[in-house]
Design an enzyme around this catalytic site. Structure first.
Site, mmCIF file in Angstrom:
data_model
loop_
_atom_site.group_PDB
_atom_site.id
_atom_site.type_symbol
_atom_site.label_atom_id
_atom_site.label_comp_id
_atom_site.label_asym_id
_atom_site.label_seq_id
_atom_site.Cartn_x
_atom_site.Cartn_y
_atom_site.Cartn_z
ATOM 1 N N CYS A 153 0.822 -1.216 0.000
ATOM 2 C CA CYS A 153 0.000 0.000 0.000
ATOM 3 C C CYS A 153 0.856 1.265 0.000
ATOM 4 O O CYS A 153 1.681 1.475 0.892
ATOM 5 C CB CYS A 153 -0.927 -0.020 1.207
ATOM 6 S SG CYS A 153 -1.715 1.558 1.574
ATOM 7 N N GLY A 154 0.656 2.125 -0.980
ATOM 8 C CA GLY A 154 1.423 3.364 -1.080
ATOM 9 C C GLY A 154 1.192 4.295 0.093
ATOM 10 O O GLY A 154 2.125 4.934 0.604
ATOM 11 N N HIS A 155 -0.059 4.396 0.551
ATOM 12 C CA HIS A 155 -0.359 5.248 1.711
ATOM 13 C C HIS A 155 0.383 4.743 2.948
ATOM 14 O O HIS A 155 0.881 5.532 3.756
ATOM 15 C CB HIS A 155 -1.865 5.246 1.987
ATOM 16 C CG HIS A 155 -2.678 5.969 0.966
ATOM 17 N ND1 HIS A 155 -2.485 7.290 0.663
ATOM 18 C CD2 HIS A 155 -3.694 5.548 0.170
ATOM 19 C CE1 HIS A 155 -3.356 7.659 -0.266
ATOM 20 N NE2 HIS A 155 -4.092 6.624 -0.587
ATOM 21 N N CYS A 156 0.449 3.428 3.100
ATOM 22 C CA CYS A 156 1.136 2.839 4.258
ATOM 23 C C CYS A 156 2.633 3.127 4.205
ATOM 24 O O CYS A 156 3.262 3.424 5.226
ATOM 25 C CB CYS A 156 0.897 1.337 4.310
ATOM 26 S SG CYS A 156 -0.842 0.848 4.384
#
Length: 507
Positions: free
Chosen positions: A50-53
């Site tokens: 996950c990019g946000h993570c």
């Protein structure tokens, strides 16, 4: 003796909880144990892809380190939700990252984390959740440290800490999680911070640096004061600022799309900021760097291309999401002020995107709809129309395409049924608000403009039964859609590795 042995056993067990950069690594086997050992713990449920993570990780670790360095009992933990699927399911994890706060060892009702994604935001939120809503300042040094250590801080100056104004200040502080509140009655602090009478001052590291509250000191008035001044006049849309933008109470946003490296960037930014001064607390002014790859989905959502920037758009997230477009592409303080004034006075018409009607829109079994021909085709009282609202980039839509084509082929000779599709990233209509892809809706024949959601299996058989039953087998009344947040546009994952695929890609 037994008590000593038991305590030693507990200590050993606790020591076995691994840490990475001061963040506890939590699993199904040690989760309950961690909650008992650490009565206040903020837990991130994440996915490695996950990019946000990935963006949150360094700030999450930084916050953990800050708390540990202070000797705080508050801890940070993380759960790989793709590995610990039972834990993820238990806590209703449907997207990444999901952040929950556990207090007092209670695993049954964690609180959703609601503040920003920078280390300071997390530390401030946690301290307010675990300590007094209003801290008492320790002299001048304490006041200076509070202001220096926080992007925004609110200080109440009250000679009588039990006064009605001081109590109203405390009530306002209890309602705000992400900004530290403190109070003082120390003459030295009054003098150092150039405050001559009781009142409230908001200190910040941007724009005018400080704002002094003026008016009747009530909880409601204080909350409005903080809301109007806690963000910069112009805030850049980034991974870190998105929660502040969408977590706030201001639901009307004006966006300036502009390359940050353009030669006239500062000139246009100054004009944008000048206009923002007149709409504090009413409209949030947001800058989006149109050259950043992560922002391209947002441009697409507004029907923009890089070469069309700079551009201005306005969107409101209240009730139904609505977009507005100014008549002029010029970016001047006067023009933006006029545009925003017309919006606040209710004089603007929504801007609905539409492609031109293709010459061959009805050539194939699956008809092509755009904004300009939607009403005529879909609300034809003699036709039952089944529409797929899709996005070209959506993985689920791509999987559906061959089935949808077969459906169109099956019913191509049926005079009463139309199978159609519409690219909802380039076309908008008032009748349907699309918030996830694919969205499937049925418009039965008649004059009542009825809309039915399709909730059945996405198979040729399922679709066929639905159409042959007149929209009853697999259908449901159209439901109200949830509001869309622009941060959902940033990091679309077309793969289904979350293990809990709902068959939709969010906008």
């Amino acid at each position: 003796m037994w008590k000593w042995v038991l305590l030693c056993a507990v200590a050993v067990a606790r020591a076995e909880i691994a840490e990475e950069e001061d963040v506890l690594v939590l699993t199904k086997s040690n989760f309950d144990e961690a909650l008992q050992a650490h009565p206040s713990i903020l837990v991130e449920f994440y996915a490695p892809w996950c990019g946000h993570c990935k963006a949150l990780g360094p700030e999450f670790a930084k916050a953990a380190g800050m708390l540990k360095a202070e000797g705080s009992e508050i801890r940070m933990g993380k759960v790989d939700a793709t590995e610990e699927t039972e834990l993820a399911q238990e806590y209703g994890v449907r997207g990444y990252p999901t952040i929950k706060f556990f207090k007092g060892g209670d695993k049954s009702s964690p609180k959703e984390y609601s503040a920003g994604r920078q280390a300071d935001d997390m530390v401030t939120w946690l301290k307010k959740r675990t300590g007094p809503s209003v801290a008492v300042l320790d002299g001048v040094t304490g006041a200076e440290s509070l202001i220096a250590d926080n992007e925004v801080a609110v200080i109440g100056f009250f000679k009588d800490p039990k006064s009605e104004d001081a109590l109203a200040f405390e009530k306002a502080a209890e309602a705000i999680d992400d900004i530290p509140f403190a109070s003082t009655s120390d003459d030295a602090v009054y003098s150092k911070l150039e405050v001559t009478q009781d009142g409230v001052v908001l200190f910040k590291k941007f724009d005018e640096r400080r704002n002094t509250f003026d008016g009747e000191l009530t909880k409601e008035n204080l909350l409005a004061f903080v809301k109007a001044n806690q963000l910069p006049l112009v805030i850049e849309f980034t991974e870190q600022t998105a929660p502040k933008i969408f977590g706030g109470e201001i639901k009307s946003h004006i966006l300036m799309f502009l390359p940050k490296d353009s030669s006239d960037f500062q000139v246009k930014m100054d004009q944008f900021k000048k206009a923002a001064e007149g709409f504090k607390g009413k409209i949030l002014f947001i800058f989006i760097d149109s050259e950043v790859d992560d922002n391209q989905r947002i441009l697409e959502f507004f029907g923009l291309k890089k070469e069309e920037c700079p551009a201005i758009r306005l969107i409101t997230l209240e009730d139904e999401m609505t977009k507005y477009k100014p008549n002029s592409d010029d970016i001047t303080a006067e023009g933006i002020t006029e545009f925003c004034t017309m919006f606040t006075e209710g004089k603007l018409k929504p801007h609905l995107m539409s492609q031109d009607i293709p010459e061959d829109w009805d050539k194939n079994p699956v008809k092509i709809l755009v904004g300009k021909n939607f009403e005529e085709v879909v609300f034809n009282p003699t036709k039952n129309v089944f529409v797929e609202f899709y996005a070209p980039w959506c993985g689920h839509c791509k999987q559906l395409t061959p089935i949808w084509d077969k459906l169109g082929e099956k019913f191509k000779d049926n005079e009463e049924i139309v199978v159609a599709k519409m690219d909802s990233t380039a076309n908008e209509i008032e009748a349907v608000k699309v918030h996830s892809f694919p969205t499937l809706k049925f418009f039965p024949a008649g004059d009542d403009r009825k809309v039915v959601d399709y909730n059945g299996e996405r198979t040729l058989e399922g679709f066929s039964k639905f159409l042959e039953s007149g929209g009853k087998d697999g259908g449901a009344p159209a439901a109200d859609d949830e509001d869309l947040d622009l941060d959902d546009l940033e990091d679309e994952q077309d793969d289904d590795s979350d293990g809990e695929d709902d068959g939709h890609d969010e906008l």
